[in-house]
Design an enzyme around this catalytic site. Structure first.
Site, PDB file in Angstrom:
ATOM      1  N   TYR A  10       0.827  -1.206   0.000  1.00  0.00           N
ATOM      2  CA  TYR A  10       0.000   0.000   0.000  1.00  0.00           C
ATOM      3  C   TYR A  10       0.864   1.261   0.000  1.00  0.00           C
ATOM      4  O   TYR A  10       2.056   1.238   0.319  1.00  0.00           O
ATOM      5  CB  TYR A  10      -0.900   0.035   1.229  1.00  0.00           C
ATOM      6  CG  TYR A  10      -0.153   0.257   2.527  1.00  0.00           C
ATOM      7  CD1 TYR A  10       0.014   1.531   3.056  1.00  0.00           C
ATOM      8  CD2 TYR A  10       0.435  -0.809   3.207  1.00  0.00           C
ATOM      9  CE1 TYR A  10       0.721   1.739   4.230  1.00  0.00           C
ATOM     10  CE2 TYR A  10       1.139  -0.607   4.383  1.00  0.00           C
ATOM     11  CZ  TYR A  10       1.277   0.664   4.882  1.00  0.00           C
ATOM     12  OH  TYR A  10       1.991   0.860   6.046  1.00  0.00           O
ATOM     13  N   PHE A  68       2.585   9.731   3.232  1.00  0.00           N
ATOM     14  CA  PHE A  68       2.889   9.640   4.654  1.00  0.00           C
ATOM     15  C   PHE A  68       3.261   8.222   5.087  1.00  0.00           C
ATOM     16  O   PHE A  68       3.792   8.013   6.169  1.00  0.00           O
ATOM     17  CB  PHE A  68       1.716  10.149   5.501  1.00  0.00           C
ATOM     18  CG  PHE A  68       0.404   9.450   5.249  1.00  0.00           C
ATOM     19  CD1 PHE A  68       0.116   8.232   5.843  1.00  0.00           C
ATOM     20  CD2 PHE A  68      -0.546  10.028   4.412  1.00  0.00           C
ATOM     21  CE1 PHE A  68      -1.086   7.595   5.607  1.00  0.00           C
ATOM     22  CE2 PHE A  68      -1.755   9.401   4.178  1.00  0.00           C
ATOM     23  CZ  PHE A  68      -2.026   8.173   4.774  1.00  0.00           C
ATOM     24  N   ASP A  69       3.018   7.231   4.224  1.00  0.00           N
ATOM     25  CA  ASP A  69       3.410   5.861   4.546  1.00  0.00           C
ATOM     26  C   ASP A  69       3.377   5.040   3.271  1.00  0.00           C
ATOM     27  O   ASP A  69       2.512   5.254   2.406  1.00  0.00           O
ATOM     28  CB  ASP A  69       2.459   5.255   5.582  1.00  0.00           C
ATOM     29  CG  ASP A  69       3.003   3.973   6.201  1.00  0.00           C
ATOM     30  OD1 ASP A  69       4.191   3.666   5.989  1.00  0.00           O
ATOM     31  OD2 ASP A  69       2.235   3.281   6.904  1.00  0.00           O
ATOM     32  N   ILE A 115      -7.894   1.230  10.557  1.00  0.00           N
ATOM     33  CA  ILE A 115      -8.931   2.261  10.586  1.00  0.00           C
ATOM     34  C   ILE A 115     -10.209   1.741   9.911  1.00  0.00           C
ATOM     35  O   ILE A 115     -10.149   0.855   9.043  1.00  0.00           O
ATOM     36  CB  ILE A 115      -8.448   3.557   9.906  1.00  0.00           C
ATOM     37  CG1 ILE A 115      -8.041   3.304   8.458  1.00  0.00           C
ATOM     38  CG2 ILE A 115      -7.323   4.194  10.697  1.00  0.00           C
ATOM     39  CD1 ILE A 115      -7.666   4.557   7.684  1.00  0.00           C
ATOM     40  N   TYR A 128      -8.732   8.983  10.931  1.00  0.00           N
ATOM     41  CA  TYR A 128      -8.282   9.323  12.281  1.00  0.00           C
ATOM     42  C   TYR A 128      -9.071  10.466  12.914  1.00  0.00           C
ATOM     43  O   TYR A 128      -8.772  10.863  14.040  1.00  0.00           O
ATOM     44  CB  TYR A 128      -6.787   9.654  12.256  1.00  0.00           C
ATOM     45  CG  TYR A 128      -5.943   8.477  11.838  1.00  0.00           C
ATOM     46  CD1 TYR A 128      -5.685   7.429  12.728  1.00  0.00           C
ATOM     47  CD2 TYR A 128      -5.433   8.380  10.547  1.00  0.00           C
ATOM     48  CE1 TYR A 128      -4.932   6.332  12.349  1.00  0.00           C
ATOM     49  CE2 TYR A 128      -4.667   7.285  10.158  1.00  0.00           C
ATOM     50  CZ  TYR A 128      -4.430   6.272  11.051  1.00  0.00           C
ATOM     51  OH  TYR A 128      -3.691   5.175  10.679  1.00  0.00           O
ATOM     52  N   PHE A 142      -5.469   6.038  -0.483  1.00  0.00           N
ATOM     53  CA  PHE A 142      -4.585   4.876  -0.429  1.00  0.00           C
ATOM     54  C   PHE A 142      -4.641   4.091  -1.733  1.00  0.00           C
ATOM     55  O   PHE A 142      -5.713   3.929  -2.333  1.00  0.00           O
ATOM     56  CB  PHE A 142      -4.996   3.916   0.689  1.00  0.00           C
ATOM     57  CG  PHE A 142      -4.797   4.447   2.082  1.00  0.00           C
ATOM     58  CD1 PHE A 142      -3.584   4.283   2.743  1.00  0.00           C
ATOM     59  CD2 PHE A 142      -5.829   5.084   2.735  1.00  0.00           C
ATOM     60  CE1 PHE A 142      -3.412   4.759   4.034  1.00  0.00           C
ATOM     61  CE2 PHE A 142      -5.675   5.563   4.023  1.00  0.00           C
ATOM     62  CZ  PHE A 142      -4.465   5.404   4.673  1.00  0.00           C
TER      63      PHE A 142
END
Length: 299
Positions: free
Chosen positions: A218, A228-229, A246, A272, A288
């Protein structure tokens, strides 16, 4: 507590003296004559040891107990009394009240205001003090402790929401506008919860359940494109249980067949929310790219 700390400090002098004696004993030569240590009468030694143990006491009284050295005579008056009189106990309680009041005004009240709003003071000081005082008195309080705590919990939640909206509401608005426009694009589907997704590669495998462990590749991005990831950057897919991520991911994964590659668009309330998560600001809508590699069925 303060007295106990001082008593611990006093013990240092005694311990250091006894330790010195022990050292002499262990380093003495075999068969050497016993060294004479009596240099004064027991009375004189006792007096000297008592005096030695006051070293640093005045500094402790000033710095830790807030006692001005101008009032040493009053300190000694109390020291000379074997036990507290009724008047002493009244005075002790009164002084404790003054100390707590000072802490309330210097620390408790300012910290409460900061928790509510870090820009301006919200609380009414007079009513805060009144509530604090009546909480201690217990007899004239207009609220029970349970009802006061319930009211405070509800009001703090309100202030927290207002503060987060003031600071990060623009993120929420940007996310809502993005999702509104994104829903009109070809291939984008919107679920009842508000989650959006677009199938990039159609998988033909099984669909995970919430209790399954899955392996995915991902990448996560903010609306401005900031990554961010990414498991791709780590060159290694990640494995986790579906219901431990989540809500937006849980929903998407329980719709995806193995072998699928989707782009999912997660509203902030399915991500979040008002929490800041590492590089993700509060109220962020997240994008994502997700590849579902395999399922490891729960045993």
């Amino acid at each position: 507590m303060k007295t106990r700390l001082w008593l611990i400090a006093l013990g240092v002098c005694v311990c250091s003296l006894s330790g010195h004696a022990a050292k002499k004993k262990t380093t003495a030569k075999k068969n050497a004559p016993v060294e004479k240590v009596d240099t004064a009468s027991n009375d004189t030694f006792s007096y000297a040891l008592g005096l030695a143990n006051t070293n640093g006491l005045k500094q402790y009284l000033v710095q830790r107990m807030g006692i001005d050295t101008a009032y040493v005579a009053d300190f000694l008056k109390g020291f000379d009394e074997a036990s507290l009189t009724e008047a002493d106990m009244h005075e002790k309680a009164r002084l404790a009240g003054k100390e707590i009041r000072a802490q309330v005004e210097a620390q408790v009240l300012p910290n409460a205001n900061k928790q509510i709003n870090d820009s301006v003071d919200i609380l009414n000081k007079a009513f805060f003090i009144k509530g604090f005082r009546e909480g201690i008195a217990g007899s004239s309080a207009i609220l029970t402790m349970d009802s006061a705590q319930a009211l405070v919990k509800k009001q703090l939640a309100y202030y927290h929401k207002a503060t987060m909206e003031r600071k990060y509401g623009a993120n929420r608005i940007a996310g809502e506008e993005f999702l509104k426009q994104n829903a009109k694009k070809d291939g984008v589907k919107t679920t009842a919860s508000g989650l959006q997704y677009k199938v990039l590669t159609k998988g033909e495998g099984a669909v995970p359940q919430r209790t399954d462990k899955v392996t995915v590749h991902y990448e996560g991005r903010l609306l401005d494109g900031t990554v961010f990831d990414s498991s791709y950057k780590r060159s290694k897919p990640t494995t986790f249980q579906v219901d431990q991520v989540i809500p937006g991911w849980i929903e998407a994964l329980t719709l995806m067949p193995v072998g699928s590659k989707w782009e999912i668009y997660v509203p902030q309330e399915l991500a979040y929310g008002d929490r800041e998560q590492s590089k993700i600001p509060p109220f962020s809508c997240l994008i994502f790219t997700v590849e579902l590699k395999e399922i490891a069925k729960a045993q």
